[in-house]
Design an enzyme around this catalytic site. Sequence first.
Site, mmCIF file in Angstrom:
data_model
loop_
_atom_site.group_PDB
_atom_site.id
_atom_site.type_symbol
_atom_site.label_atom_id
_atom_site.label_comp_id
_atom_site.label_asym_id
_atom_site.label_seq_id
_atom_site.Cartn_x
_atom_site.Cartn_y
_atom_site.Cartn_z
ATOM 1 N N LYS A 175 -34.559 47.046 -104.890
ATOM 2 C CA LYS A 175 -34.416 45.946 -103.943
ATOM 3 C C LYS A 175 -35.352 46.236 -102.776
ATOM 4 O O LYS A 175 -35.110 47.131 -101.968
ATOM 5 C CB LYS A 175 -32.983 45.794 -103.414
ATOM 6 N N GLY A 226 -34.763 54.125 -95.359
ATOM 7 C CA GLY A 226 -34.547 53.116 -94.317
ATOM 8 C C GLY A 226 -33.841 53.739 -93.140
ATOM 9 O O GLY A 226 -33.911 54.959 -92.927
ATOM 10 N N SER A 227 -33.138 52.917 -92.386
ATOM 11 C CA SER A 227 -32.538 53.406 -91.143
ATOM 12 C C SER A 227 -31.294 54.248 -91.425
ATOM 13 O O SER A 227 -30.647 54.103 -92.470
ATOM 14 C CB SER A 227 -32.168 52.218 -90.263
ATOM 15 N N THR A 228 -30.969 55.086 -90.484
ATOM 16 C CA THR A 228 -29.797 55.959 -90.625
ATOM 17 C C THR A 228 -28.524 55.121 -90.757
ATOM 18 O O THR A 228 -27.642 55.432 -91.560
ATOM 19 C CB THR A 228 -29.726 56.908 -89.419
ATOM 20 N N THR A 230 -28.056 52.090 -92.020
ATOM 21 C CA THR A 230 -27.903 51.549 -93.378
ATOM 22 C C THR A 230 -27.592 52.675 -94.357
ATOM 23 O O THR A 230 -26.780 52.512 -95.269
ATOM 24 C CB THR A 230 -29.169 50.779 -93.807
ATOM 25 N N GLY A 231 -28.215 53.830 -94.156
ATOM 26 C CA GLY A 231 -27.957 54.987 -95.026
ATOM 27 C C GLY A 231 -26.484 55.379 -94.998
ATOM 28 O O GLY A 231 -25.893 55.681 -96.040
ATOM 29 N N GLU A 248 -33.463 58.968 -97.390
ATOM 30 C CA GLU A 248 -34.605 59.284 -96.516
ATOM 31 C C GLU A 248 -34.484 58.361 -95.321
ATOM 32 O O GLU A 248 -34.767 57.165 -95.414
ATOM 33 C CB GLU A 248 -35.938 59.043 -97.245
ATOM 34 N N CYS A 282 -41.918 56.818 -90.887
ATOM 35 C CA CYS A 282 -40.718 57.618 -90.597
ATOM 36 C C CYS A 282 -41.092 58.940 -89.959
ATOM 37 O O CYS A 282 -40.485 59.363 -88.980
ATOM 38 C CB CYS A 282 -39.925 57.840 -91.875
ATOM 39 N N GLU A 379 -35.479 56.347 -81.875
ATOM 40 C CA GLU A 379 -36.644 56.223 -82.749
ATOM 41 C C GLU A 379 -37.325 54.899 -82.410
ATOM 42 O O GLU A 379 -36.759 53.826 -82.610
ATOM 43 C CB GLU A 379 -36.194 56.216 -84.212
HETATM 44 P P1 NAD Z 1 -33.224 49.135 -92.835
HETATM 45 O O1 NAD Z 1 -32.198 50.213 -92.973
HETATM 46 O O2 NAD Z 1 -32.945 48.032 -91.907
HETATM 47 O O3 NAD Z 1 -33.510 48.449 -94.249
HETATM 48 C C1 NAD Z 1 -33.922 49.194 -95.371
HETATM 49 C C2 NAD Z 1 -33.464 48.483 -96.636
HETATM 50 O O4 NAD Z 1 -32.037 48.496 -96.694
HETATM 51 C C3 NAD Z 1 -33.887 47.013 -96.725
HETATM 52 O O5 NAD Z 1 -34.257 46.749 -98.053
HETATM 53 C C4 NAD Z 1 -32.610 46.285 -96.349
HETATM 54 O O6 NAD Z 1 -32.516 44.990 -96.865
HETATM 55 C C5 NAD Z 1 -31.566 47.182 -96.988
HETATM 56 N N1 NAD Z 1 -30.211 47.033 -96.442
HETATM 57 C C6 NAD Z 1 -29.840 46.561 -95.228
HETATM 58 N N2 NAD Z 1 -28.487 46.610 -95.101
HETATM 59 C C7 NAD Z 1 -28.007 47.119 -96.267
HETATM 60 C C8 NAD Z 1 -26.693 47.448 -96.737
HETATM 61 N N3 NAD Z 1 -25.606 47.223 -96.004
HETATM 62 N N4 NAD Z 1 -26.578 47.989 -97.967
HETATM 63 C C9 NAD Z 1 -27.669 48.236 -98.730
HETATM 64 N N5 NAD Z 1 -28.925 47.943 -98.336
HETATM 65 C C10 NAD Z 1 -29.106 47.408 -97.118
HETATM 66 O O7 NAD Z 1 -34.582 49.895 -92.483
HETATM 67 P P2 NAD Z 1 -36.004 49.221 -92.142
HETATM 68 O O8 NAD Z 1 -35.895 48.598 -90.794
HETATM 69 O O9 NAD Z 1 -36.469 48.419 -93.303
HETATM 70 O O10 NAD Z 1 -36.957 50.508 -92.072
HETATM 71 C C11 NAD Z 1 -37.130 51.247 -90.923
HETATM 72 C C12 NAD Z 1 -36.354 52.539 -90.961
HETATM 73 O O11 NAD Z 1 -36.662 53.250 -92.158
HETATM 74 C C13 NAD Z 1 -36.691 53.498 -89.854
HETATM 75 O O12 NAD Z 1 -35.510 54.062 -89.313
HETATM 76 C C14 NAD Z 1 -37.507 54.585 -90.536
HETATM 77 O O13 NAD Z 1 -37.487 55.839 -89.910
HETATM 78 C C15 NAD Z 1 -36.881 54.624 -91.869
HETATM 79 N N6 NAD Z 1 -37.780 55.215 -92.863
HETATM 80 C C16 NAD Z 1 -37.518 56.471 -93.303
HETATM 81 C C17 NAD Z 1 -38.379 57.092 -94.199
HETATM 82 C C18 NAD Z 1 -38.109 58.495 -94.701
HETATM 83 O O14 NAD Z 1 -38.727 58.903 -95.685
HETATM 84 N N7 NAD Z 1 -37.238 59.266 -94.079
HETATM 85 C C19 NAD Z 1 -39.502 56.402 -94.650
HETATM 86 C C20 NAD Z 1 -39.746 55.107 -94.181
HETATM 87 C C21 NAD Z 1 -38.861 54.524 -93.287
#
Ligand code: NAD
Length: 476
Positions: A175, A226-228, A230-231, A248, A282, A379
């Site tokens: 996704k 993605g973001s912490t 959401t993680g 990540e 990131c 961040e």
């Molecule tokens: P985000 O967490 O907003 O979204 C990431 C993904 O998660 C998107 O596809 C989004 O639709 C999905 N998502 C949102 N809510 C969800 C839920 N409840 N359940 C499942 N999936 C959901 O992050 P973003 O704004 O797209 O990316 C930026 C962030 O990503 C920054 O914090 C950045 O540091 C981090 N990032 C980390 C790495 C790494 O390797 N550590 C790499 C790139 C980006």
Amino acid sequence: MQHINMLNEFKLIINGQSCLGEAGELDIINPATATLAARCAKASIAQVDQAVTAAKAAFKGWQRCSHEERKSILHKIADGIEKHAETLAELIVLEQGKPLALAQMEVQGAIGWTRYTAGLDLPVEIIEDSEQKRIERHYQPLGVVASITPWNWPLMIAVWHIMPALRAGNVVINKPSEFTPLATLKLCEIIQQEVPAGVISIVVGDGEVGEALSSHPDVQKVVFTGSTRTGQHIMSGAVKTLKHLTLELGGNDAGIVLPDADLDQIANRIFDMAFLNGGQTCAALKRLYVHESQYDALAQKLADIANAQVVGDGMAAETTFGPVQNKLQYDKVKALIADAIAQGAKALSGNQMLPEQGYFIAPTILTGLDDACRVVQEEQFGPVLPILKYQSIDDAIARANASEFGLGGSIWSQDLKAAQFYAAQLQCGTVWINTHAEVVPHAAFGGWKMSGIGAEFGLEGLLENTIGQTLHINKN
Ligand code: NAD
């Protein structure tokens, strides 16, 4: 956009078929113009279910493929990415905003990572081999892997998730971010040409679709970048069926410039690694600690480099610096800069002319602020770098470590022994000396603390897509 045929519809792939979205369409915005770039199919929750059912069925055959067969398929996928390299690069610029040369690098990275992953072998450990008995430890695929990706490096991160999962014998449903699904859809179309139906699927949508996929009872593993926040959400959704997780997450990497550093040698590299992809990386350098003896000189050098950037549409040949990817992030970064200036920080750069439309922020070097400022604490994930003064190196290390994140960090010095001594004291998954944010397919990468769980790349990353199985053979 020479290679993109905008008449192409951007459709989902489920069970080997390209299909329309039952939830309608998503508008994809070009960040360089803030106007509609394309429309893309949006999946319903029922389509997420269909993708999981198809994946489960496909796993039976895919896990039985020989390693040699899967290696060869990954190389064919790499050939396909190579064939469509220009289209993929242009799609990345259109949806993500980065300059074309950087998008081309992203595509080359995707090819390199795919080929490297193809060549990896899963080990078989021989634990005992006596007259009576042989004990081996094998690594088996897990089953259905859900891959959820962000908007900053959409193609590259999808490849980081999908290729090791497929190589190890899993089936994958991706996704992509709802902001940047186009290049990932093209990637999955390329993969689909080489694999049986159901081995790869892609469902596009927002967090609701991500949640339905990542908490699905028939998904065995979630790999998420993605973001912490959401993680954490994904982790709680994984509890019920004890899914395997690779997370990540965010970072707030500090770089420490030791007093002996040669500023002429390091200034350009510091700028490049802090503002890589407009700071939307990131593991970009997000806080720079500089000894008081060199503080003003280095800040001025970085400001000069920042002021020389040509900020504009990634498709324009002269552009060296693209827009922020979306309006939310643009507003967030603007607010962090404004807050810092209201607290007394000085912006040494950022005065160049910007295009009138689009989410443009010039690269901004901030001085004269302390660690309590939001732009240091949070961040930023955008084109701003706070430069902070220190007197003692121990104090700089303590301040670098005083973060909930632990993704990366760096030490800059001519004395490699001293740099290594201080590097070992940084609390993060990767430490660079005289560089930052460099990742390679053969070295594990993952975060400490709130930056994540597990690692990607290399054998360690491949093994995260497997589950250990011990085999006892009684010889008589
Ligand atoms: P985000 O967490 O907003 O979204 C990431 C993904 O998660 C998107 O596809 C989004 O639709 C999905 N998502 C949102 N809510 C969800 C839920 N409840 N359940 C499942 N999936 C959901 O992050 P973003 O704004 O797209 O990316 C930026 C962030 O990503 C920054 O914090 C950045 O540091 C981090 N990032 C980390 C790495 C790494 O390797 N550590 C790499 C790139 C980006």
